[in-house]
Scaffold this motif. Structure first.
Motif, short mmCIF file in Angstrom:
data_model
loop_
_atom_site.label_atom_id
_atom_site.label_comp_id
_atom_site.label_asym_id
_atom_site.label_seq_id
_atom_site.Cartn_x
_atom_site.Cartn_y
_atom_site.Cartn_z
N VAL A 1 -17.98 17.74 0.06
CA VAL A 1 -17.20 18.93 -0.22
C VAL A 1 -15.97 18.50 -1.02
O VAL A 1 -15.24 17.59 -0.62
CB VAL A 1 -16.76 19.67 1.05
N TYR A 2 -15.77 19.14 -2.17
CA TYR A 2 -14.59 18.91 -3.00
C TYR A 2 -13.66 20.11 -2.85
O TYR A 2 -14.08 21.26 -3.01
CB TYR A 2 -14.96 18.80 -4.48
N ASN A 3 -12.40 19.85 -2.55
CA ASN A 3 -11.38 20.89 -2.53
C ASN A 3 -10.37 20.61 -3.64
O ASN A 3 -9.56 19.69 -3.53
CB ASN A 3 -10.67 20.97 -1.19
N LEU A 4 -10.45 21.39 -4.71
CA LEU A 4 -9.51 21.26 -5.82
C LEU A 4 -8.32 22.16 -5.51
O LEU A 4 -8.36 23.36 -5.74
CB LEU A 4 -10.18 21.66 -7.13
N ASP A 5 -7.26 21.57 -4.95
CA ASP A 5 -6.14 22.39 -4.49
C ASP A 5 -4.82 22.05 -5.17
O ASP A 5 -3.78 22.55 -4.80
CB ASP A 5 -5.98 22.29 -2.98
N SER A 6 -4.85 21.19 -6.19
CA SER A 6 -3.64 20.92 -6.95
C SER A 6 -3.23 22.15 -7.75
O SER A 6 -4.08 22.91 -8.23
CB SER A 6 -3.89 19.74 -7.90
N TRP A 7 -1.93 22.38 -7.87
CA TRP A 7 -1.39 23.52 -8.62
C TRP A 7 -1.93 24.85 -8.11
O TRP A 7 -2.17 25.78 -8.86
CB TRP A 7 -1.66 23.36 -10.11
N LEU A 8 -2.12 24.92 -6.79
CA LEU A 8 -2.54 26.14 -6.11
C LEU A 8 -3.91 26.64 -6.57
O LEU A 8 -4.22 27.82 -6.44
CB LEU A 8 -1.49 27.25 -6.25
N LEU A 9 -4.71 25.76 -7.13
CA LEU A 9 -6.10 26.11 -7.40
C LEU A 9 -6.84 26.22 -6.07
O LEU A 9 -6.51 25.54 -5.10
CB LEU A 9 -6.75 25.07 -8.30
N LEU A 10 -7.86 27.06 -6.03
CA LEU A 10 -8.54 27.37 -4.77
C LEU A 10 -10.03 27.12 -4.86
O LEU A 10 -10.82 27.79 -4.19
CB LEU A 10 -8.26 28.83 -4.39
N THR A 11 -10.44 26.16 -5.68
CA THR A 11 -11.86 25.90 -5.91
C THR A 11 -12.41 24.95 -4.86
O THR A 11 -11.81 23.92 -4.55
CB THR A 11 -12.07 25.30 -7.31
N GLU A 12 -13.58 25.31 -4.34
CA GLU A 12 -14.28 24.47 -3.37
C GLU A 12 -15.73 24.31 -3.84
O GLU A 12 -16.38 25.29 -4.18
CB GLU A 12 -14.24 25.11 -1.99
N ILE A 13 -16.20 23.07 -3.85
CA ILE A 13 -17.57 22.80 -4.32
C ILE A 13 -18.33 22.04 -3.24
O ILE A 13 -17.89 20.98 -2.79
CB ILE A 13 -17.57 21.98 -5.62
N TYR A 14 -19.47 22.59 -2.84
CA TYR A 14 -20.40 21.88 -1.96
C TYR A 14 -21.43 21.18 -2.84
O TYR A 14 -21.90 21.74 -3.83
CB TYR A 14 -21.11 22.86 -1.03
N GLN A 15 -21.77 19.94 -2.46
CA GLN A 15 -22.71 19.14 -3.23
C GLN A 15 -23.61 18.40 -2.24
O GLN A 15 -23.14 17.86 -1.25
CB GLN A 15 -21.95 18.16 -4.11
N TRP A 16 -24.92 18.40 -2.50
CA TRP A 16 -25.83 17.75 -1.56
C TRP A 16 -27.08 17.23 -2.26
O TRP A 16 -27.42 17.64 -3.37
CB TRP A 16 -26.23 18.71 -0.44
N LYS A 17 -27.74 16.30 -1.58
CA LYS A 17 -28.99 15.75 -2.06
C LYS A 17 -30.15 16.42 -1.32
O LYS A 17 -30.15 16.48 -0.09
CB LYS A 17 -29.05 14.23 -1.81
N GLY A 18 -31.13 16.90 -2.09
CA GLY A 18 -32.29 17.53 -1.49
C GLY A 18 -33.50 17.41 -2.39
O GLY A 18 -33.39 17.63 -3.60
N SER A 19 -34.63 17.03 -1.82
CA SER A 19 -35.88 16.90 -2.59
C SER A 19 -35.72 15.95 -3.77
O SER A 19 -36.26 16.19 -4.85
CB SER A 19 -36.36 18.28 -3.07
#
Length: 269
Positions: free
Chosen positions: A112-130
Motif C-alpha cells: 500500500v502506497y500513501n502519497l500524503d506529501s503536500w496534502l495529497l490524498l492518493t492511496e494505491i494498493y498493489q499486489w501479485k496475482g496469477s
C-alpha cells in the motif's frame, strides 16, 4: 446512527477503486525515483508557502506550486500503476523525503502506497496475482486522510489472507483504526468475512477513537494499534473507554478453523 454512517464513509476509499490498467514497459526505477524527487524539490523551492498550506487554493500556472503538486501525483501514480517492477523496489528516497509511506506484507505480495506529501490524498494498493502485478487507486475525500500502518499476512487452511491496518481521520472530530481482510484472486481483491464476534462474521473491524488521545498527560494514546501475533495466531483490537481514549485492554481474536474468532478481552502478551 450518525457515527455508523461516518464509519461507512471512512471505508469508502477501500471499497471503490479505479480499474487496473495494462502495465507499461519497465523503466529505470532509479531514474524514475530521482525524477519524482526533482518534482518535489521544485515544490519546496517555491517561496512563500508553508508545508501545511493547501495547494489547491493557489493560482494554477506552469510555475505554480499547484502545477508541480499535480505533476507529482500524476507521475507517481503513473509509475506505480504502469510498472510491475515497482512492487519490489524500496523507493528509499521517496520514503526518506516524506513524500510517501509504503507498507509491504512480509511475503512481498501486497503493498500500500500513501502519497500524503503536500496534502495529497492518493492511496494505491498493489499486489501479485496469477503471475502478474495489479493496482487499484483510490483518493480520500477532502478533509479526510488515511494511512496504512501494517499488512498482516494470515494463513488459513492453506490460503493466505491479507489484513491491512489503517488509521483514518476525518477533520475536525472523527478518527478510527480499521483492519480489513482481503483475498487475492488474480486481478481482484476480494473482501473476506474472516472475523467472527459473538453475533456475526465481518470482513473488517473498526475502532473509533477520540482526538482526546492527543492531549498532554494521556498515557494510553496513539501507541495502541491493532496488532497480530503470528506465533499464537491472535489479533489484538485495542479497547477504548466511553470517552474514546485507548485503555490497556484488547479484544482478542484467535484463529479457529476458518476464521479469527473473538475469545476474550485482556492484556497484550
Amino acid at each position: 446512527m450518525k457515527m455508523n454512517r461516518i464509519f461507512k464513509y471512512l471505508l469508502f476509499p477501500l471499497a471503490v477503486f479505479s480499474n487496473s490498467g495494462a502495465f507499461a514497459q519497465s523503466k529505470d526505477l532509479v531514474n524514475e525515483e530521482n525524477k519524482l524527487i526533482g518534482i518535489h524539490n521544485q515544490i519546496n523551492s517555491r517561496p512563500n508557502l508553508s508545508v501545511g498550506s493547501r495547494y489547491d487554493t493557489l493560482a494554477f500556472n506552469h510555475d505554480s506550486i499547484e502545477y508541480f503538486v499535480a505533476a507529482l501525483d500524476r507521475e507517481f501514480t503513473s509509475l506505480i500503476t504502469g510498472n510491475p517492477k515497482t512492487i519490489d523496489y524500496p523507493f528509499d528516497k521517496l520514503v526518506d523525503s516524506h513524500i510517501c509511506k509504503i507498507t509491504t506484507s512480509v511475503d512481498g505480495n501486497m503493498r500500500v502506497y500513501n502519497l500524503d506529501s503536500w496534502l495529497l490524498l492518493t492511496e494505491i494498493y498493489q499486489w501479485k496475482g496469477s503471475g502478474k502485478v495489479f493496482t487499484k487507486v483510490s483518493r480520500y475525500q477532502k478533509d479526510s486522510t488515511g494511512l496504512c500502518r501494517e499488512i498482516f499476512a494470515v494463513p488459513v487452511k492453506g490460503k493466505r489472507y491479507y489484513l491491512p491496518v489503517t488509521s483514518t481521520i476525518i477533520w475536525p472530530s472523527h478518527a478510527m483504526q480499521s483492519v480489513a481482510a482481503w483475498r487475492i484472486n488474480g486481478s481482484n481483491l476480494e473482501a473476506v468475512t474472516l472475523f467472527k464476534n459473538r453475533v456475526e462474521k465481518l470482513n473488517h473491524i473498526d475502532v473509533p477513537f477520540s482526538f482526546y488521545n492527543f492531549a498532554p498527560k494521556i498515557k494510553d494514546s496513539l501507541l495502541s494499534f491493532i496488532s497480530y501475533d503470528d506465533v499464537q495466531k491472535k489479533i489484538y483490537i485495542p479497547c477504548v473507554n466511553d470517552k474514546g481514549v485507548f485503555t490497556q485492554r484488547y479484544f482478542i481474536y484467535e484463529l479457529k478453523n476458518d476464521c479469527l474468532e473473538f475469545t476474550n478481552t485482556g492484556l497484550h502478551h
